[in-house]
Design a protein around this motif. Structure first.
Motif, PDB file in Angstrom:
ATOM      1  N   LEU A   5       0.848  -1.189   0.000  1.00 37.67           N
ATOM      2  CA  LEU A   5       0.000   0.000   0.000  1.00 37.67           C
ATOM      3  C   LEU A   5       0.884   1.240   0.000  1.00 37.67           C
ATOM      4  CD1 LEU A   5      -2.485  -0.972   2.853  1.00 37.67           C
ATOM      5  CD2 LEU A   5      -2.594  -1.610   0.446  1.00 37.67           C
ATOM      6  N   VAL A   6       0.436   2.248  -0.713  1.00 40.04           N
ATOM      7  CA  VAL A   6       1.147   3.524  -0.717  1.00 40.04           C
ATOM      8  C   VAL A   6       0.180   4.591  -0.225  1.00 40.04           C
ATOM      9  CG1 VAL A   6       2.366   5.227  -2.126  1.00 40.04           C
ATOM     10  CG2 VAL A   6       2.567   2.795  -2.663  1.00 40.04           C
ATOM     11  N   ALA A   7       0.644   5.424   0.698  1.00 40.83           N
ATOM     12  CA  ALA A   7      -0.206   6.513   1.204  1.00 40.83           C
ATOM     13  C   ALA A   7       0.558   7.827   1.134  1.00 40.83           C
ATOM     14  CB  ALA A   7      -0.635   6.227   2.637  1.00 40.83           C
ATOM     15  N   TRP A   8      -0.173   8.884   0.779  1.00 39.40           N
ATOM     16  CA  TRP A   8       0.394  10.233   0.768  1.00 39.40           C
ATOM     17  C   TRP A   8      -0.236  11.018   1.904  1.00 39.40           C
ATOM     18  CZ3 TRP A   8      -0.705   7.251  -3.364  1.00 39.40           C
ATOM     19  CH2 TRP A   8       0.279   7.100  -4.350  1.00 39.40           C
ATOM     20  N   MET A   9       0.523  11.834   2.550  1.00 38.93           N
ATOM     21  CA  MET A   9      -0.046  12.578   3.679  1.00 38.93           C
ATOM     22  C   MET A   9       0.602  13.942   3.845  1.00 38.93           C
ATOM     23  SD  MET A   9       1.460   9.845   6.266  1.00 38.93           S
ATOM     24  CE  MET A   9       0.873   8.671   5.055  1.00 38.93           C
ATOM     25  N   VAL A  56      -8.549  -7.656   5.206  1.00 36.88           N
ATOM     26  CA  VAL A  56      -7.684  -6.870   6.087  1.00 36.88           C
ATOM     27  C   VAL A  56      -7.074  -5.708   5.294  1.00 36.88           C
ATOM     28  CG1 VAL A  56      -5.538  -6.899   7.405  1.00 36.88           C
ATOM     29  CG2 VAL A  56      -7.174  -8.772   7.652  1.00 36.88           C
ATOM     30  N   ALA A  57      -6.578  -6.015   4.097  1.00 35.35           N
ATOM     31  CA  ALA A  57      -5.968  -4.969   3.276  1.00 35.35           C
ATOM     32  C   ALA A  57      -6.983  -3.875   2.962  1.00 35.35           C
ATOM     33  CB  ALA A  57      -5.418  -5.583   1.986  1.00 35.35           C
ATOM     34  N   ASP A  58      -8.207  -4.280   2.662  1.00 31.71           N
ATOM     35  CA  ASP A  58      -9.279  -3.331   2.372  1.00 31.71           C
ATOM     36  C   ASP A  58      -9.557  -2.440   3.586  1.00 31.71           C
ATOM     37  OD1 ASP A  58     -11.651  -2.392   0.824  1.00 31.71           O
ATOM     38  OD2 ASP A  58     -12.756  -3.371   2.458  1.00 31.71           O
ATOM     39  N   GLN A  59      -9.572  -3.044   4.763  1.00 30.69           N
ATOM     40  CA  GLN A  59      -9.789  -2.263   5.984  1.00 30.69           C
ATOM     41  C   GLN A  59      -8.635  -1.292   6.245  1.00 30.69           C
ATOM     42  OE1 GLN A  59     -11.798  -1.622   8.956  1.00 30.69           O
ATOM     43  NE2 GLN A  59     -13.244  -1.993   7.314  1.00 30.69           N
ATOM     44  N   VAL A  60      -7.403  -1.751   6.018  1.00 31.74           N
ATOM     45  CA  VAL A  60      -6.256  -0.858   6.241  1.00 31.74           C
ATOM     46  C   VAL A  60      -6.379   0.364   5.326  1.00 31.74           C
ATOM     47  CG1 VAL A  60      -3.750  -0.605   6.131  1.00 31.74           C
ATOM     48  CG2 VAL A  60      -4.735  -2.718   7.005  1.00 31.74           C
ATOM     49  N   VAL A  61      -6.714   0.121   4.053  1.00 31.85           N
ATOM     50  CA  VAL A  61      -6.865   1.232   3.112  1.00 31.85           C
ATOM     51  C   VAL A  61      -7.945   2.198   3.598  1.00 31.85           C
ATOM     52  CG1 VAL A  61      -7.617   1.857   0.781  1.00 31.85           C
ATOM     53  CG2 VAL A  61      -6.030  -0.049   1.106  1.00 31.85           C
ATOM     54  N   LYS A  62      -9.097   1.646   3.990  1.00 31.08           N
ATOM     55  CA  LYS A  62     -10.214   2.510   4.401  1.00 31.08           C
ATOM     56  C   LYS A  62      -9.901   3.274   5.676  1.00 31.08           C
ATOM     57  CE  LYS A  62     -14.040  -0.112   2.364  1.00 31.08           C
ATOM     58  NZ  LYS A  62     -14.921  -1.265   2.627  1.00 31.08           N
ATOM     59  N   GLN A  63      -9.277   2.597   6.625  1.00 35.76           N
ATOM     60  CA  GLN A  63      -8.960   3.285   7.885  1.00 35.76           C
ATOM     61  C   GLN A  63      -7.876   4.343   7.661  1.00 35.76           C
ATOM     62  OE1 GLN A  63     -10.751   3.097  10.498  1.00 35.76           O
ATOM     63  NE2 GLN A  63     -11.834   1.156  10.306  1.00 35.76           N
ATOM     64  N   LEU A  64      -6.927   4.070   6.757  1.00 37.53           N
ATOM     65  CA  LEU A  64      -5.913   5.083   6.447  1.00 37.53           C
ATOM     66  C   LEU A  64      -6.572   6.316   5.846  1.00 37.53           C
ATOM     67  CD1 LEU A  64      -2.991   2.993   4.906  1.00 37.53           C
ATOM     68  CD2 LEU A  64      -2.839   4.475   6.910  1.00 37.53           C
ATOM     69  N   ARG A  65      -7.551   6.082   4.978  1.00 34.72           N
ATOM     70  CA  ARG A  65      -8.226   7.216   4.328  1.00 34.72           C
ATOM     71  C   ARG A  65      -8.965   8.071   5.340  1.00 34.72           C
ATOM     72  NH1 ARG A  65      -9.968   3.815  -0.864  1.00 34.72           N
ATOM     73  NH2 ARG A  65      -8.133   4.269  -2.125  1.00 34.72           N
ATOM     74  N   LYS A  66      -9.333   7.480   6.475  1.00 37.62           N
ATOM     75  CA  LYS A  66     -10.047   8.258   7.497  1.00 37.62           C
ATOM     76  C   LYS A  66      -9.119   9.159   8.303  1.00 37.62           C
ATOM     77  CE  LYS A  66     -13.392   6.645  10.106  1.00 37.62           C
ATOM     78  NZ  LYS A  66     -14.284   5.725  10.856  1.00 37.62           N
TER      79      LYS A  66
END
Lengths: 186, 596
Positions: A5-9, A56-66
């Motif tokens: 997963l890649v996240a920008w912040m 789990v991966a789907d939840q990590v993505v969604k929780q990160l977006r929050k």
């Protein structure tokens, strides 16, 4: 299975803590987490390796977006991507083993970046698998110290995440308030 | 009143650049957000803000309610927010003031209540030095907040204040904390409030997919035994009316969660009341028997689902939800409709067929009547038992033409209230559902009453929870609030005792609890009060409470070892319930018909 997963912040104090705190709190299993600057000033980029199933991966993505400071999240597991890790490995040497160690390093296109009488430092760059197998080869010689960056990832060509261009008005608003502040992001 | 999506109102205040101190900026921001009442407690690090408050209090622009403990400032802001549908605000000092807030903030956040908390912080030059009354409030509160800020630069303060309210309000509401260093409060700077908020990646109102709405309609239209499980989201999006239209058009029975209580009138023939751990047997049986379950604005909490792998095992699940992260968190739905119910319900309604589902409704009514005979509300009126008190409280409040708000604490009385009080509309019941915070009721009732002085507000608490925050009786008198208080006093931490009785061989460890003489206690605060020991006194005392201007406290000294039934043991499936004992057994239930 492992997900990348890649996240920008927003690059704000405590943002790493916000993200890692959320991951701990929600009991997610993270194999590696790497933080760095991105191409946009003021925006940091994190690469996560998540161990779990699709849910789990789907939840990590969604929780990160929050997380409010997180501006975008992409799961690039299914994309063609360049996945790399850098490792610095200090291996014990004797005059008898030094040549063999250097041969192994060469096979793995690793570099010798520091040499002493008793040890040398191998710098390896590659996928985690490749780094793992080099480490396995070097272990019998005696690994004295080691550091690994964890996975970084960049998609190939047209596989790039379709990320919206970052609006800049927040920085403008802050800049107009304090003269310079967060700086102009354009 | 609920927190539906809306355009910001024009506060009438000047938004342009002006010179203010940081302290003034706090109050100027609140004015521009429409805040008129704040709940707080002063201290060293927030003193400059309090000093500046004087001018705003003097001309009545802002009213500050001094609390007796910071936890209650958060609960009052929470009660205020739940009763109005807008943000509740609390303000406290650094260190212990801020850490005391945490329970209240966690309570609000778990139940999606919009609260903005302002905390003083030590001056920037002392940050990180373990200074007097320093604590890492942003770190401590982070897990229980939607977002939080530490302000170390006055130039950021107006933007942070505006963002804080925006984040607390928009989308699924929540808690935002703003920690402001003391020197920032003292400095002067340029204040403006006319900028647009831009938070890339913050998506409070996701657009719904019309295809998903169509899929949800197709599933429902094929269903023989549909059921709606309606949660807090229905109230938050102010869509009770749309829900009722859907229910009546498609003939769908409704079970609610604890926070969804009253989403449709509980007197409606298609209302099955609350489901879950202490829901009625027929409501839980309906969940297990339905073929399509439509979950609306709820998050499949373990108290509503019981054992997950056997929850609604025969049903296709449709999940209407605003927060994407709730979709698939506990239950993976067959169809997910992500979006604001205020958009998705009106889009859904024209697509669903007119149906009656008569066979299904008849079956449910049959189950309901079996439950009636087997285990519901047969009271032995020789002794004072809590369900009887609650039912009489409903009768008493039913006769008033005021807006009625019941605020419950946590424990047995909370479940009895949800079972035996008849809720006619969403928002009548304020309670800590997610966190289950004892001590919530009294301060939250105060906050609710502050928002609507004309409302009839009943605080219903157990003797355990009431003793956690009873110091706020002083705040009731200070603010001259007509809050009515019912203490369901059974001499035990009742719900814990019930678990000890059922799961721990009746070893009552740490659960018998001593109470003061509540009538004398109330008298010390100059609050009229009465103790009730016999069922025959209940009605007249309730009448006396209602006839009294101002606050009134009733100490209901109820039978001690009464349990809440039915009950789903933790980890069990929701249809594996422990039912009420047969008439004639223990528990104060007998074959005697109730007098009402």
């Amino acid at each position: 299975m492992q997900y990348t997963l890649v996240a920008w912040m927003r690059d704000k104090p405590g943002v790493l803590n916000r993200v890692s705190g959320m991951l701990r709190r929600r009991n997610f299993n993270i194999d590696s987490l790497q933080v760095s600057h991105s191409e946009t000033p003021g925006i940091s980029r994190m690469t996560f390796v998540v161990d779990g199933d699709e849910r789990v991966a789907d939840q990590v993505v969604k929780q990160l977006r929050k997380v409010v400071d997180v501006t975008a999240v992409e799961d690039i597991t299914e994309r063609l991507a360049i996945l790399r890790e850098l490792a610095l490995i200090r291996v014990r040497t004797t005059p008898a083993t030094r040549g063999e160690i250097m041969q192994f390093a060469e096979i793995y296109r690793a570099q010798i970046v520091d040499v002493n009488a008793e040890n040398l430092v191998v710098q390896a760059v590659g996928t985690e698998d490749k780094v793992d197998s080099l480490i396995d080869l070097l272990r019998p010689f005696g690994i004295e110290e080691m550091v690994r960056t964890g996975r970084v990832a960049l998609c190939r060509g047209d596989e790039r995440p379709k990320r919206k261009k970052q609006p800049t008005s927040i920085f403008k608003a802050a800049a107009s308030l304090n003269g310079s502040g967060h700086g102009d992001q354009e | 009143m609920a927190l539906a999506k809306r355009e910001p109102e024009d506060s009438g205040y000047d938004l342009g650049p002006q010179e203010f101190t940081g302290s003034q900026m706090i109050w100027e921001s609140l004015l521009r957000e429409g805040v008129r009442i704040v709940f707080g407690h002063p201290g060293g690090a927030i003193l400059p803000a309090y000093d500046a408050l004087a001018e705003y209090e003097a001309d009545g622009r802002i009213h500050h309610v001094l609390v007796r403990h910071e936890q209650c400032a958060a609960h009052m802001a929470d009660g205020f927010a739940r009763a109005t549908g807008d943000v509740g605000v609390c303000i406290v000092t650094s260190g212990p003031g801020a850490t005391n807030l945490v329970t209240g903030l966690a309570t609000a956040q778990m139940d999606s209540v919009p609260v903005v908390a302002i905390t003083g912080q030590v001056p920037t030059n002392l940050l990180g030095t373990d200074a007097f009354q320093e604590s890492d409030v942003v770190g401590v509160s982070q897990p229980v907040c939607k977002h939080n800020y530490l302000v170390t630069d006055i130039a950021e303060l107006p933007l942070v204040m505006k963002e804080a309210f925006y984040i607390a309000r928009e989308g699924r509401p929540g808690v935002v904390l703003v920690d402001i260093c003391k020197d920032v409060q003292i400095e002067s700077g340029t204040f403006r409030y006319d900028f647009e908020i831009s938070l890339p990646g913050f998506e409070p109102w996701p657009e719904y997919s019309p295809e998903a709405v169509q899929d949800a309609a197709d599933l429902l239209n094929k269903s023989e035994r549909p059921l709606i499980l309606a949660g807090h989201g229905v109230h938050l999006s102010n869509t009770s009316e749309e829900l009722l239209q859907l229910v009546e058009k498609a003939g769908i029975p409704v079970v609610t969660t604890l926070l969804g209580t009253g989403n449709i009138p509980e007197t409606h023939p298609l209302s099955l009341g609350m489901g879950g751990m202490h829901g009625e047997a027929f409501a839980n049986r309906a969940v297990q028997a339905c073929d399509v379950l439509i979950a609306m604005g709820m998050r499949f909490d373990d108290r509503i689902t019981g054992r997950l792998d056997r929850f609604a095992a025969n049903a296709k699940i449709i999940h209407f939800e605003l927060d994407k992260a709730e979709v698939g968190k506990n239950i993976v739905p067959d169809v997910a409709v992500v979006g604001d119910l205020a958009d998705t319900l009106p889009a859904y309604l024209p697509l669903v067929e007119d149906r009656r589902h008569q066979e299904w409704v008849d079956t449910l009514n049959e189950w309901r009547s079996e439950t009636d005979e087997a285990d519901i509300i047969q009271f032995e009126v020789e002794e004072l038992i809590p369900p009887y008190v609650i039912r009489q409280l409903w009768h008493a409040t039913e006769r008033t033409d005021k807006r009625v708000i019941v605020v419950t604490d946590v424990g047995q009385h909370q479940m009895w209230e949800s079972q035996y009080y008849i809720h006619e509309q969403a928002g009548m019941l304020l309670t800590s559902g997610g966190l289950g915070t004892m001590g919530y009721a009294l301060p939250a009732a105060l906050g609710a009453q502050m928002s609507d002085p004309g409302a009839l507000v009943w605080c219903v608490a157990g003797d355990g929870g009431f003793q956690m925050t009873l110091q706020e009786l002083a705040t009731i008198q200070q603010e001259k609030l007509p809050v009515k208080i019912a203490i369901i006093n059974n001499g035990f931490l009742g719900m814990v005792r019930q678990w000890q009785q059922i799961f721990y061989d009746k070893r009552y460890v740490g659960t018998p609890i001593l109470s003061p003489d509540y009538v004398k206690l109330a008298d010390a605060y100059d609050i009229p009060a009465a103790a009730v020991r016999h069922p025959s006194e209940v009605v007249s005392v309730l009448e006396q409470a209602h006839a009294t201007d101002g606050p009134f406290l009733v100490d209901f000294q109820v039978k001690e070892e009464v349990n809440v039934y039915p009950m789903v043991a933790p980890g069990a499936a929701v249809d594996e319930l422990i039912r009420r004992p047969k008439p004639g057994h223990v528990q104060g239930y007998s074959g005697v018909q109730p007098s009402w």
